[in-house]
Design a protein around this motif. Structure first.
Motif, PDB file in Angstrom:
ATOM      1  N   ALA A   1       0.745  -1.210  -0.112  1.00 46.67           N
ATOM      2  CA  ALA A   1       0.050  -0.052   0.096  1.00 46.67           C
ATOM      3  C   ALA A   1       0.903   1.250   0.014  1.00 46.67           C
ATOM      4  N   PHE A   2       2.249   1.207   0.238  1.00 46.25           N
ATOM      5  CA  PHE A   2       2.969   2.310   0.438  1.00 46.25           C
ATOM      6  C   PHE A   2       4.299   2.231  -0.639  1.00 46.25           C
ATOM      7  N   LEU A   3       4.054   1.181  -1.556  1.00 45.98           N
ATOM      8  CA  LEU A   3       5.309   0.844  -2.417  1.00 45.98           C
ATOM      9  C   LEU A   3       4.797   0.832  -3.772  1.00 45.98           C
ATOM     10  N   SER A   4       5.645   0.928  -5.002  1.00 45.80           N
ATOM     11  CA  SER A   4       5.446   0.956  -6.326  1.00 45.80           C
ATOM     12  C   SER A   4       6.037  -0.517  -6.623  1.00 45.80           C
ATOM     13  N   LEU A   5       5.390  -1.574  -6.277  1.00 42.35           N
ATOM     14  CA  LEU A   5       6.006  -2.908  -6.670  1.00 42.35           C
ATOM     15  C   LEU A   5       5.005  -3.820  -7.142  1.00 42.35           C
ATOM     16  N   SER A   6       4.008  -3.100  -8.307  1.00 45.79           N
ATOM     17  CA  SER A   6       2.833  -3.911  -8.621  1.00 45.79           C
ATOM     18  C   SER A   6       3.295  -5.000  -9.871  1.00 45.79           C
ATOM     19  N   TYR A   7       4.659  -4.801 -10.226  1.00 50.77           N
ATOM     20  CA  TYR A   7       4.972  -5.712 -11.143  1.00 50.77           C
ATOM     21  C   TYR A   7       6.422  -6.541 -10.765  1.00 50.77           C
ATOM     22  N   PHE A   8       6.468  -6.482  -9.522  1.00 49.73           N
ATOM     23  CA  PHE A   8       7.764  -7.332  -8.913  1.00 49.73           C
ATOM     24  C   PHE A   8       7.523  -8.866  -8.928  1.00 49.73           C
ATOM     25  N   ASP A   9       8.424  -9.659  -9.332  1.00 48.04           N
ATOM     26  CA  ASP A   9       8.398 -11.202  -9.561  1.00 48.04           C
ATOM     27  C   ASP A   9       7.702 -11.791  -8.158  1.00 48.04           C
ATOM     28  N   LEU A  10       8.179 -11.397  -7.161  1.00 49.40           N
ATOM     29  CA  LEU A  10       8.114 -12.439  -5.913  1.00 49.40           C
ATOM     30  C   LEU A  10       6.318 -12.653  -5.874  1.00 49.40           C
ATOM     31  N   PRO A  11       5.745 -12.018  -5.695  1.00 50.60           N
ATOM     32  CA  PRO A  11       4.318 -12.295  -5.557  1.00 50.60           C
ATOM     33  C   PRO A  11       3.640 -13.219  -6.748  1.00 50.60           C
ATOM     34  N   TYR A  12       4.159 -12.999  -7.957  1.00 48.97           N
ATOM     35  CA  TYR A  12       3.754 -13.770  -9.048  1.00 48.97           C
ATOM     36  C   TYR A  12       4.251 -15.213  -8.867  1.00 48.97           C
ATOM     37  N   ASN A  13       5.468 -15.135  -8.317  1.00 43.24           N
ATOM     38  CA  ASN A  13       6.218 -16.656  -8.166  1.00 43.24           C
ATOM     39  C   ASN A  13       5.258 -17.273  -7.172  1.00 43.24           C
ATOM     40  N   MET A  14       4.674 -16.784  -5.831  1.00 40.47           N
ATOM     41  CA  MET A  14       3.944 -17.123  -5.092  1.00 40.47           C
ATOM     42  C   MET A  14       2.647 -17.911  -5.537  1.00 40.47           C
ATOM     43  N   MET A  15       2.180 -16.969  -6.421  1.00 39.38           N
ATOM     44  CA  MET A  15       0.691 -17.520  -7.348  1.00 39.38           C
ATOM     45  C   MET A  15       0.988 -18.657  -7.898  1.00 39.38           C
ATOM     46  N   VAL A  16       2.162 -18.788  -8.689  1.00 42.56           N
ATOM     47  CA  VAL A  16       2.662 -20.071  -9.379  1.00 42.56           C
ATOM     48  C   VAL A  16       2.802 -21.152  -8.561  1.00 42.56           C
ATOM     49  N   MET A  17       3.398 -21.038  -7.140  1.00 37.00           N
ATOM     50  CA  MET A  17       3.455 -22.076  -6.193  1.00 37.00           C
ATOM     51  C   MET A  17       2.091 -22.619  -5.868  1.00 37.00           C
ATOM     52  N   VAL A  18       1.383 -21.978  -5.620  1.00 32.79           N
ATOM     53  CA  VAL A  18       0.053 -22.516  -4.938  1.00 32.79           C
ATOM     54  C   VAL A  18      -0.870 -23.081  -5.943  1.00 32.79           C
ATOM     55  N   VAL A  19      -0.805 -22.275  -7.329  1.00 32.94           N
ATOM     56  CA  VAL A  19      -1.691 -22.832  -8.266  1.00 32.94           C
ATOM     57  C   VAL A  19      -1.090 -24.476  -8.791  1.00 32.94           C
ATOM     58  N   LEU A  20       0.270 -24.492  -8.654  1.00 25.97           N
ATOM     59  CA  LEU A  20       0.879 -25.640  -9.075  1.00 25.97           C
ATOM     60  C   LEU A  20       0.520 -26.785  -8.018  1.00 25.97           C
ATOM     61  N   ALA A  21       0.767 -26.268  -6.873  1.00 27.55           N
ATOM     62  CA  ALA A  21       0.458 -27.078  -5.698  1.00 27.55           C
ATOM     63  C   ALA A  21      -0.978 -27.768  -5.746  1.00 27.55           C
ATOM     64  N   ARG A  22      -1.914 -26.785  -5.794  1.00 23.64           N
ATOM     65  CA  ARG A  22      -3.441 -27.083  -5.925  1.00 23.64           C
ATOM     66  C   ARG A  22      -3.631 -28.421  -7.112  1.00 23.64           C
ATOM     67  N   ARG A  23      -2.859 -28.103  -8.135  1.00 23.94           N
ATOM     68  CA  ARG A  23      -3.162 -28.887  -9.222  1.00 23.94           C
ATOM     69  C   ARG A  23      -2.467 -30.308  -8.864  1.00 23.94           C
ATOM     70  N   TRP A  24      -1.356 -30.285  -8.222  1.00 18.32           N
ATOM     71  CA  TRP A  24      -0.669 -31.526  -7.794  1.00 18.32           C
ATOM     72  C   TRP A  24      -1.557 -32.180  -6.883  1.00 18.32           C
ATOM     73  N   VAL A  25      -1.992 -31.727  -5.898  1.00 15.40           N
ATOM     74  CA  VAL A  25      -2.852 -32.499  -4.929  1.00 15.40           C
ATOM     75  C   VAL A  25      -4.259 -32.899  -5.614  1.00 15.40           C
ATOM     76  N   GLN A  26      -4.787 -32.147  -6.522  1.00 15.82           N
ATOM     77  CA  GLN A  26      -6.164 -32.674  -7.353  1.00 15.82           C
ATOM     78  C   GLN A  26      -5.747 -33.839  -7.937  1.00 15.82           C
ATOM     79  N   THR A  27      -4.683 -33.843  -8.752  1.00 18.33           N
ATOM     80  CA  THR A  27      -4.429 -35.254  -9.639  1.00 18.33           C
ATOM     81  C   THR A  27      -3.800 -35.963  -8.998  1.00 18.33           C
TER      82      THR A  27
END
Length: 447
Positions: free
Chosen positions: A382-408
């Motif tokens: 809320a106080f920083l211009s980090l909208s495009y920084f990699d880290l949160p997008y990598n966290m999205m990848v982690m949980v999306v892949l983990a959910r697919r791994w569990v479901q399959t």
């Protein structure tokens, strides 16, 4: 010597990525987040190492038989829609030519995020991705924390030059978001030396964040600490670590640090805070008058001349929310918020449903800690211009892949052991005894 080491490592993993492109994803992640070449002082500092990592990964992907569709959940579809919206915003913005460099930089990050979703398809890949993502920042946090202790907090800690997190405030937030990922790794390792090392690294990341003298980071740390404690399976340990920080680190911080933190409640007299409020007002007005926003940046003098309330000084957004709002309009902000809400819900699904499966305990831990990290990012961002920084997008990848791994029922098709398991840096897969058969619990998991 540093230049030779960096180039040698990049060359080695680039060659490996041609045959195993998922290694290229790890190479790109390391370079993009840690920026190791920025710590060299010779030819490596300006070498196109990120471009090399991306190219070999894409070439390897063309010949790989392990490609999968990247669209593995709601967060990815929203991420795709947001990517398209950004492109339209750039093309219809006020300065497409001037904004091209920023659009190009962001799209490269987004492209490699999709590549990660295409190539990473088993537990070993996901765990390696977490290790590289968290480790890239944790090593910098370890270095910064030791520096802060040795100098009693009298000097600010900065991130790697030329990166999204070069600024002390941005670097501090990145470290805070990294802490729960390091704790997730702590929960997975077997060796005592590794567990103690990760706990110490977590502590130094917090110390480094405090040593940045960032007010936003302090707020994010408080908010995330509360959720961290609530989500943790070892509340006693976390309480002890928090108490240790309060008793040992805060009294060490200099008067300058305390004076700066004291201005949080006095924003009316803080010129920096007034400037940010003015920038947020301009972002709101730009979004009101431009459906797709201003483009990749709303920092144009004529906007601040038109809409500035306190002054007409051009200033960065200093907020992920107002940065997206001013750059991409209300539609872009809705997509951005929906994407992170969907990511948080995916992490919540993991925390609840993976807990019931012995082989998927790690996925439940990952979901819980990603939720903690997202809270830190939401507050500090809320106080920083980090909208495009990699880290949160990598966290999205982690949980999306983990959910697919569990479901399959990914444990049934995972390869044998990984190098991390043999080194004791990952828990071995649990035995299958007592697990619901294919017609049982796993098949009934909600989609």
């Amino acid at each position: 010597m540093r230049d030779i080491l960096v180039i040698a490592l990049v060359a080695l993993f680039a060659l490996m990525a041609l045959r195993r492109p998922w290694i290229g994803v790890m190479l790109w992640t390391w370079i993009s987040i840690m920026n190791p070449h920025r710590y060299a002082w010779g030819f490596a500092a300006s070498a196109p190492v990120a471009m090399v990592a991306a190219l070999v990964t894409l070439i390897g992907m063309l010949f790989s038989r392990e490609r999968e569709s990247p669209f593995k959940g709601a967060p990815v579809w929203l991420f795709f829609a947001f990517s398209l919206w950004i492109t339209l915003s750039w093309l219809l913005g006020v300065d497409p030519v001037g904004d091209y460099a920023q659009w190009d930089k962001v799209m490269k990050i987004y492209l490699m995020t999709f590549v990660a979703l295409i190539l990473l398809n088993n537990r070993h890949h996901i765990m390696a991705f977490v290790w590289v993502t968290a480790g890239s920042l944790a090593l910098l946090g370890l270095k910064g924390g030791i520096f802060t202790v040795l100098h009693a907090g009298n000097y600010r800690v900065w991130g790697p030059g030329g990166s999204f997190i070069q600024d002390n405030n941005a670097f501090a937030l990145a470290l805070i978001v990294t802490v729960p990922l390091v704790y997730f790794l702590y929960l997975q390792v077997q060796q005592k030396w590794a567990r103690y090392g990760l706990l110490f690294t977590m502590s130094m990341c917090v110390v480094s964040a405090l040593g940045s003298h960032s007010r936003g980071a302090l707020l994010a740390l408080i908010a995330m600490g509360a959720v961290f404690w609530w989500r943790s399976r070892h509340k006693g340990l976390i309480s002890a670590l928090i108490a240790l920080m309060v008793l040992l680190i805060l009294p060490m911080m200099p008067a300058e640090w305390w004076a700066r933190m004291g201005t949080i409640a006095e924003y009316q007299q803080d010129h920096s805070a007034i400037g940010r409020l003015n920038g947020w007002i301009v972002a709101w007005e730009v979004a009101k008058h431009h459906f797709f926003g201003a483009g990749m940046s709303y920092q144009h003098q004529h906007f601040f001349d038109l809409y500035g309330y306190y002054n007409n000084h051009v200033i960065a957004a200093h907020s992920i929310y107002f940065q997206v709002l001013g750059n991409h309009g209300f539609g872009g902000l809705v997509l951005y918020l929906a994407m992170w809400l969907a990511t948080y819900r995916t992490a919540s699904w993991l925390r609840v449903h993976a807990q019931a499966l012995p082989q998927a305990q790690w996925a439940a831990d990952l979901g819980a800690m990603v939720q903690v990290g997202l809270v830190g990012f939401a507050v500090g961002g809320a106080f920083l211009s980090l909208s495009y920084f990699d880290l949160p997008y990598n966290m999205m990848v982690m949980v999306v892949l983990a959910r697919r791994w569990v479901q399959t029922r990914g444990w049934e098709r995972d390869p044998p052991g990984s190098l991390l398991e043999y080194a004791g840096l990952m828990r071995r897969k649990r035995p299958h005894a007592g697990v619901a058969p294919a017609t049982g619990m796993a098949r009934r998991l909600p989609s």
